[in-house]
Scaffold this active site. Structure first.
Site, PDB file in Angstrom:
ATOM      1  N   CYS A 113       0.798  -1.228   0.000  1.00 34.76           N
ATOM      2  CA  CYS A 113       0.000   0.000   0.000  1.00 34.76           C
ATOM      3  C   CYS A 113       0.831   1.279   0.000  1.00 34.76           C
ATOM      4  O   CYS A 113       0.349   2.328  -0.414  1.00 34.76           O
ATOM      5  CB  CYS A 113      -0.945   0.000   1.199  1.00 34.76           C
ATOM      6  N   HIS A 245      -3.006   7.011   1.806  1.00 31.38           N
ATOM      7  CA  HIS A 245      -3.424   5.754   1.191  1.00 31.38           C
ATOM      8  C   HIS A 245      -4.922   5.574   1.414  1.00 31.38           C
ATOM      9  O   HIS A 245      -5.424   5.703   2.539  1.00 31.38           O
ATOM     10  CB  HIS A 245      -2.654   4.585   1.785  1.00 31.38           C
ATOM     11  N   ASN A 275     -10.088   0.251  -1.975  1.00 35.09           N
ATOM     12  CA  ASN A 275      -8.660   0.178  -1.675  1.00 35.09           C
ATOM     13  C   ASN A 275      -7.940  -0.420  -2.882  1.00 35.09           C
ATOM     14  O   ASN A 275      -8.082  -1.604  -3.180  1.00 35.09           O
ATOM     15  CB  ASN A 275      -8.449  -0.699  -0.437  1.00 35.09           C
TER      16      ASN A 275
END
Length: 319
Positions: A113, A245, A275
């Site tokens: 990530c 993020h 995500n």
């Protein structure tokens, strides 16, 4: 010493959109359950004929067009990804081939990530060292390929996409008012908690310890993000935008608030995209710039965190 700056951005997502209601027909969940816990409404998912390098190449081509550069102008390609199934050719090599580049150095970077902010730092350092002059830095992931579509706690989070930045040498960077185009990186990890986010097995599947990640992100990351601003020579109040993020709206909003960026636009692309791991920061930033929500030259905090319990952040000047 020559500095570097981001001169253009681009992003790409597959056409297929998966809504919360679509997921409710697949697993025991609902729009209300997903929205209240993670803030996500939709996500884009690619088909089997849309590999990671294709998503990355589309985003990269858009960034190059925005920069007014040709593929042959690029001498370094970095692709941050954790969903590349093949080991070789790498995603960066395949992107270079798709875009008909000349002879760039090509490297994949897997920090999950926080991959894009790590890759951006590597590009900045490489240019500062004189080993490259123009870099294409891409975050691209097909999280749908590694999702367990029977696990309602994780499949509702994930989406596919890519975001790209063109980074060039900037000889005037040390004397630029307001600081360099790409500020100093602050990066690190928590090795003893590395198993909190996992992509393991054959075939690989995504899993995480959601509560552990939430507690770590909301309590440990804000002071680290403030140190990123300090290294850049600014205060959180100076920030025009914060692009974290895009993991979970319930993480993004409290972390942004605790950073103290009271005047900043907060990226919330997770609501529409889910995500997307390494793609999330460049994709969210590209959309903010495309919509004109950040002025050119304004300071923006980029801060990635997640897999490996790693983090990396820097302040950049908006292209």
């Amino acid at each position: 010493m020559t500095g570097s700056r981001v001169v253009a951005l681009g992003h790409y997502q597959p056409a297929k959109v998966l809504t919360n209601d679509d997921l409710a027909a697949m697993v025991d969940t609902s729009d209300e359950w997903i929205t209240s816990r993670v803030g996500i409404k939709t996500r884009h998912v690619g088909g089997p004929d849309e590999p990671v390098d294709e998503l990355a190449a589309h985003a990269g081509a858009k960034a190059l067009a925005a920069a007014g550069l040709q593929p042959s102008d690029i001498d370094l390609v970095l692709v941050a990804t954790s969903t590349a199934i093949d080991r070789s050719p790498s995603m960066s090599a395949r992107v270079a081939a798709r875009l008909s580049m000349a002879s760039p150095a090509v490297m994949d970077i897997n920090v999950v990530c926080s991959g894009f902010t790590h890759a951006l730092a590597v590009a900045d350092h490489t240019i500062r060292a004189g080993a490259a002059t123009r870099a294409l830095v891409i975050g691209a992931d097909k999280m749908g390929d590694i999702a367990d579509w029977t696990d309602r706690t994780t499949c509702v989070l994930l989406g596919d996409g890519a975001g790209a930045a063109v980074v060039t040498a900037d000889p005037s960077a040390p004397d630029t008012p307001g600081g360099p185009g790409i500020g100093p990186v602050l990066w690190g990890s928590v090795p003893e908690m590395g198993n909190a986010v996992r992509i393991e097995g054959t075939p690989p599947r995504f899993a995480q310890e959601g509560q552990s990640v939430y507690r770590w992100a909301t309590t440990q990351l804000p002071p680290i993000a403030r140190k990123v601003c300090e290294k850049a020579g600014i205060t959180p109040e100076d920030l025009a935008a914060v692009v974290l993020h895009q993991a979970n709206l319930r993480i993004i909003e409290p972390v942004a608030r605790k950073i103290g960026a009271v005047n900043a636009v907060i990226a919330r692309d997770v609501v529409d995209s889910g995500n997307t791991s390494a793609a999330s920061i460049p994709m969210a930033l590209s959309k903010l710039v495309e919509r004109g929500e950040i002025a050119s030259g304004a300071p923006v905090l980029l801060f990635g965190f997640g897999g490996n319990l790693s983090y990396a952040g820097q302040v950049i000047r908006c292209p």
